[in-house]
Design an enzyme around this catalytic site. Structure first.
Site, PDB file in Angstrom:
ATOM      1  N   GLY A 125     -80.904  37.610  20.709  1.00  0.00           N
ATOM      2  CA  GLY A 125     -79.796  36.893  20.345  1.00  0.00           C
ATOM      3  C   GLY A 125     -80.311  35.622  19.900  1.00  0.00           C
ATOM      4  O   GLY A 125     -81.286  35.138  19.352  1.00  0.00           O
ATOM      5  N   SER A 126     -79.348  34.439  19.933  1.00  0.00           N
ATOM      6  CA  SER A 126     -79.696  33.089  19.440  1.00  0.00           C
ATOM      7  C   SER A 126     -80.680  32.489  20.203  1.00  0.00           C
ATOM      8  O   SER A 126     -81.085  31.565  19.541  1.00  0.00           O
ATOM      9  CB  SER A 126     -78.242  32.477  19.389  1.00  0.00           C
ATOM     10  OG  SER A 126     -77.425  32.939  18.515  1.00  0.00           O
TER      11      SER A 126
END
Lengths: 647, 379
Positions: A326-327
């Site tokens: 993810g981020s």
């Protein structure tokens, strides 16, 4: 002789002649016997003496004590405890059934064990001890000792058995041992004779399995004189074996316990790494299980409960589990862009809520868009469009190369089972595995840690430690073997531009400490302990057009197994990084809302080496934290007795 | 020859007979038996029970029986030879029909104080009867085919019965012992040459019969021969006895491992160490010197018997003494060959040394006859 019979003279002469012949033959044969005897007893004496010794002498192995495992402060994690078992010798017992009946009145006996022992007894020699009961308590052993006269042939037998005093805390790190199985033997080429000792324990998973050779030690030998049916008559001599090497881990028992307790019943993993030398201070995976169950031989129902649990307690998620980062992957993309010179720290992209790439819209998590964003802002607010733009300029090859430098997509060399390599995709990889060309959309997906990118919590912690220090920090789990210090994992400099590094570090600082930062809610306010983090929320599904139309975008509306993974990575203190932490909560929904508070608690616990003062937390959190500390303290292991027994 | 032919003056009578006993022979027998006591004590792990003590008692009884038999004039024994043979034959038939049915596969009759093996008795009775036969038969008729067939039948009937039990060892002993008496009595060479040739042919036939419908001996007997020829073929099965026995013998070396220090016997690697294989325990514990000493004792027993026979003018007495001596020799030769791996394993005890009541008593009775022959020698 006055009268002689007619033919007496002749007959006597004939008898005498033949008698001399027969007698001579007989004596001659005796001569042959003597010669044969000389051949056997004089000429071949040495050879036969050797054979007689071989007959007489039997080598018996003495199992060595397995090496023990300690934490970084010398507290025991795996040790050997005396295990008592009750054996019966048929010929000493006399009336076996009566003796067993008397024994059953003294101590609890399993009828199945008795049946097994009785059938085993029928097959084996009367002087061989047959096990009646295993893992008998000391109280029961003393009961037997007191009643010895009434229990002929019954003897308590003591051996060493593995015991994990911390139970669930280290199940995924240390693993467990169990009796050698045929399958184990089939896997080993030329197995040590030791392994053939009945009930000998061998490492099955985790460190116990990976460090088996060092932990096992070597067998001692006992030369015994045996008779023709194998009964031991006496011991001739004895050579003690070498006990296995003791292993000291880099982990901290108290921190590990805290991590496991804090993760609680979540399906989650957390890794704490010392940024200065790569020491893994805690490697947590939840839920966990008691490895002692496996040492004893786990019951079918217990085992089924473990395998059928959808939170997968048997999996060591911290090193085996791989998740879309993810981020948390955005730092890698930022560094790749900066190092490639494609952007400067001040360059901005405009976020209008989405980016259209080859007729497909890639949305930012913020529908309204972030407006103009530079690297720092992109990290702080986790702007997806900024990274879409950046990644499509940098290209997947440079991103993956940077990810590898950060410790992603690489199998770290740790003595644990099934350490995952994760995945940092390249064009060649996709062509080889999927047989398709790399698309620009794949790069866009990868820029926010989705798509093909996969990483384990361990790799995310290593990545964070490398960002925090700019050095090639490598994880280390074993501090020393038999007192010999293992090489440190502090690593050489990665050779990154310090200005680029500090921009990324600054972005992470803003995530936690800027009001606009996604992790502001889970910040640390103690001035010298400030943390720099990054949240991540990774999708485990594709949002379908129908769902989008129906407006089902909230995680709370979805079943647990389809919710997003919550991730968080951080390092602290910001000014002088000591620890890096990565937390993944499977299907936890939000990185900043679920993973970040857990990571903050763990970070503080690691920095203070115990419960942190409440004023490290923002004022509004303090009551809740105080209550939580109270609750988790109750789960802490009582190590005072362990410390005493070691002293 | 009858008792009338003896001149009363030249034969000792009454109590004076004691001085004419073959005392060296009696002493030698006691010495041999003592070796047995020593080894039985050792084999039992330094204990008189369960073997040494009963063996000593039996020897004492045997010694007494020997003296009693010795006191009885040898012509009396000559006259009862036929009765002894007939009785033994009856007993053999009895165990053949009733022994196997009533008492399982046993070869003995329980007399209460001891178990009597008729086959043991037969070994002596056969020699007695053959000696009496040749004493009766005029010397010139000895090689006449008809008068050769009669003793052959006398020998073959009990041999066949014993073989049926089955007891290969005793059958060989009866056959060879009887044959030896015939040879000593002066039967023509040609008979023996042809019989030996026939025997070789028979052995060839036996081996040829293996695995066919007309197989002549039992499988286990074939296996014994196989393992005799190559003991290493089956070291833990049928070859075990021979292999372990040779190990025990060989490990004795020159002087042995010391009394009661033999590991092969003490740790039970030796089979039947108190009976058929007792010689191996002696060889293991006293080495080459010990085993050759026992062999020398046996040789002396033979020498005394043969010299007694050769100076005896009485044909019956001479043949009886030689026949018994030969039977005694066959016992020890077969037993020793067996434990040294020179012959297949057949159940023949070491005379006077192996534990066992029947054999001991019968042998002592036989030596009683030898003594009787010696005492009542015409001088």
């Amino acid at each position: 002789m006055s009268r002689k019979p007619r033919d007496s003279q002749g007959s006597t002469r004939k008898v005498t002649r033949r008698a001399a012949l027969v007698g001579g033959l007989q004596l001659g044969f005796m001569g042959i016997l003597a010669a044969r005897m000389r051949h056997l007893q004089v000429d071949q004496a040495d050879q036969f003496r050797l054979l007689a010794e071989e007959n007489r002498i039997n080598m018996r192995l003495i199992p060595p004590a397995r090496g023990e495992i300690f934490d970084r402060n010398g507290l025991p994690i795996a040790r050997n405890e005396p295990a008592y078992r009750i054996t019966i010798v048929r010929e000493d017992a006399g009336d076996v059934e009566a003796v067993i009946a008397r024994l059953a009145r003294l101590i609890p006996l399993d009828p199945a064990d008795i049946d097994r022992a009785m059938s085993e007894m029928k097959r084996s020699a009367p002087f061989l001890p047959i096990t009646l009961a295993e893992r008998v308590s000391w109280e029961d052993v003393s009961k037997i000792a007191v009643n010895t006269p009434a229990l002929p042939g019954i003897t308590p037998d003591v051996g060493l058995s593995r015991y994990y005093p911390l139970q669930k805390d280290f199940a995924h790190v240390v693993g467990y041992v169990g009796p050698v199985s045929d399958y184990d033997l089939s896997k080993i080429e030329d197995p040590d004779q030791l392994l053939r000792i009945p009930r000998f324990q061998i490492g099955k998973v985790g460190l116990e399995a990976k460090m088996e050779e060092q932990l096992r030690g070597s067998a001692g030998t006992r030369r015994v004189e045996v008779n023709a049916v194998g009964r031991v008559m006496r011991e001739l001599d004895r050579r003690e074996g070498e006990p296995g090497a003791n292993i000291q881990l880099t982990t901290d028992v108290m921190l590990q316990n805290y991590v496991q307790a804090r993760l609680g019943d979540e399906s989650a993993a957390a890794v704490v790494i010392d940024t200065t030398n790569g020491d893994l201070l805690a490697v947590g995976s939840a839920p966990s299980f008691d490895p002692n169950l496996f040492v004893r031989g786990i019951s079918v129902s217990d085992y089924r409960a473990l395998t059928q649990n959808d939170h997968r307690p048997l999996a060591a998620k911290s090193v085996q589990g791989i998740y879309p980062p993810g981020s948390t992957f955005k730092m890698v993309v930022a560094l790749a862009g900066l190092e490639a010179g494609l952007i400067t720290p001040d360059d901005t992209f405009w976020c209008g809520g989405y980016l259209e790439v080859s007729n497909r819209r890639f949305h930012c998590w913020k529908r309204g868009g972030h407006g103009h964003m530079n690297v720092t802002g992109g990290l702080r607010e986790s702007c997806d469009v900024f990274f879409y733009e950046l990644a499509s300029r940098v290209g997947i090859e440079k991103i993956s190369a940077m990810a590898n430098r950060m410790g992603l997509g690489i199998r770290h060399d740790l003595p644990l089972s099934a350490v995952a390599a994760g995945l940092t995709p390249t064009r060649a990889w996709k062509r080889e595995v999927h047989g398709q060309d790399w698309l620009i959309g794949d790069t866009v997906n990868a820029s926010i840690g989705q798509g093909y990118v996969l990483a384990s919590p361990l790799q995310l912690a290593v990545m964070t430690a490398r960002i925090a220090t700019g050095r090639n920090v490598t994880p280390r789990l074993i501090k020393s073997i038999d007192g010999v210090e293992q090489p440190s994992g502090s690593g050489e400099s990665l050779g990154l531009n310090p200005r680029h590094l500090s921009v990324v570090q600054g972005g992470m600082y803003e995530v936690s400490n800027s009001r606009k930062g996604t992790g502001y809610g889970a910040r640390i306010i103690a001035e010298d302990m400030r943390m720099a983090g990054k949240s991540g929320t990774s999708q485990v599904r594709n949002i379908t057009a129908a769902e989008r139309a129906a407006g089902v975008t909230s995680n709370e509306d979805l079943p647990w197994e389809r919710r997003d993974h919550a991730l968080w990575v951080d390092f602290a203190p910001f000014d002088d990084p000591k620890v890096a932490v990565a937390v993944v909560v499977e299907h936890g929904s939000g990185g900043s809302s679920v993973a970040a508070p857990i990571a903050r608690d763990i970070t503080l616990q690691a920095l203070f080496q115990g419960d942190p003062p409440l004023d490290a937390y923002p004022a509004k959190d303090r009551d809740r934290i105080a209550e939580q500390q109270e609750r988790l303290r109750a789960l802490r292991p009582d190590l005072s007795s362990e410390a005493k027994s070691r002293a | 020859m009858s008792y009338l032919e003896y001149a009363v003056k030249t034969t000792p009578s009454g109590f004076r007979k004691v001085f004419y006993l073959n005392w060296p022979l009696a002493l030698l027998l006691t010495a041999v038996a003592s070796v047995g006591f020593l080894q039985l004590y050792s084999v039992a792990g330094g204990s008189f029970s369960p073997w040494a003590e009963p063996q000593m008692k039996r020897f004492a009884i045997g010694l007494l029986a020997m003296f009693i038999v010795a006191m009885v004039p040898v012509w009396f024994w000559r006259n009862v030879s036929g009765v002894a043979y007939g009785l033994s034959l009856l007993l053999l038939v009895f165990v053949e029909f009733f022994g196997s049915v009533g008492m399982g596969a046993q070869r003995w009759i329980d007399l209460g104080f001891m178990r009597l093996q008729p086959s043991e008795l037969m070994k002596i009775a056969l020699v007695m009867f053959l000696a009496a036969y040749y004493d009766w038969l005029p010397l010139r008729k000895v090689s006449h085919p008809v008068f050769v067939m009669i003793p052959v039948i006398i020998i073959l009937v009990p041999t066949f019965l014993v073989l049926k039990q089955p007891d290969l060892g005793t059958a060989i002993l009866l056959l060879t012992g009887g044959g030896a008496v015939m040879f000593l009595a002066g039967v023509h060479w040609a008979y023996f040459v042809s019989v030996i040739a026939g025997a070789v042919g028979l052995v060839w036939a036996v081996f040829q019969s293996r695995g066919t419908d007309w197989q002549l001996i039992k499988d286990y007997q074939f296996r014994r021969i196989d393992t005799f020829l190559d003991p290493s073929m089956d070291p833990l099965g049928a070859g075990y006895h021979i292999t372990q026995s040779k190990i025990a013998l060989g490990s004795g070396g020159w002087t042995g491992r010391g009394y009661m220090q033999g590991t092969q016997s003490r740790l039970n690697f030796l089979p039947e160490k108190h009976t058929d294989f007792i010689f191996t325990t002696l060889a293991e514990e006293f080495g080459f010197i010990g085993s050759v000493s026992l062999l020398a004792l046996y040789a002396l027993v033979m020498v005394f018997c043969i010299s007694s026979a050769m100076t005896n003018q009485n044909r019956y007495a001479a043949l009886l003494t030689l026949g018994i001596a030969t039977t005694f020799f066959l016992f020890l030769a077969v037993n020793m060959s067996m434990v040294m791996g020179l012959a297949p394993v057949v159940g023949v005890p070491l005379p006077l040394v192996s534990y066992g009541g029947s054999a001991m008593l019968v042998l002592m009775l036989a030596f009683g006859l030898v003594q009787s022959a010696h005492v009542h020698k015409p001088r």
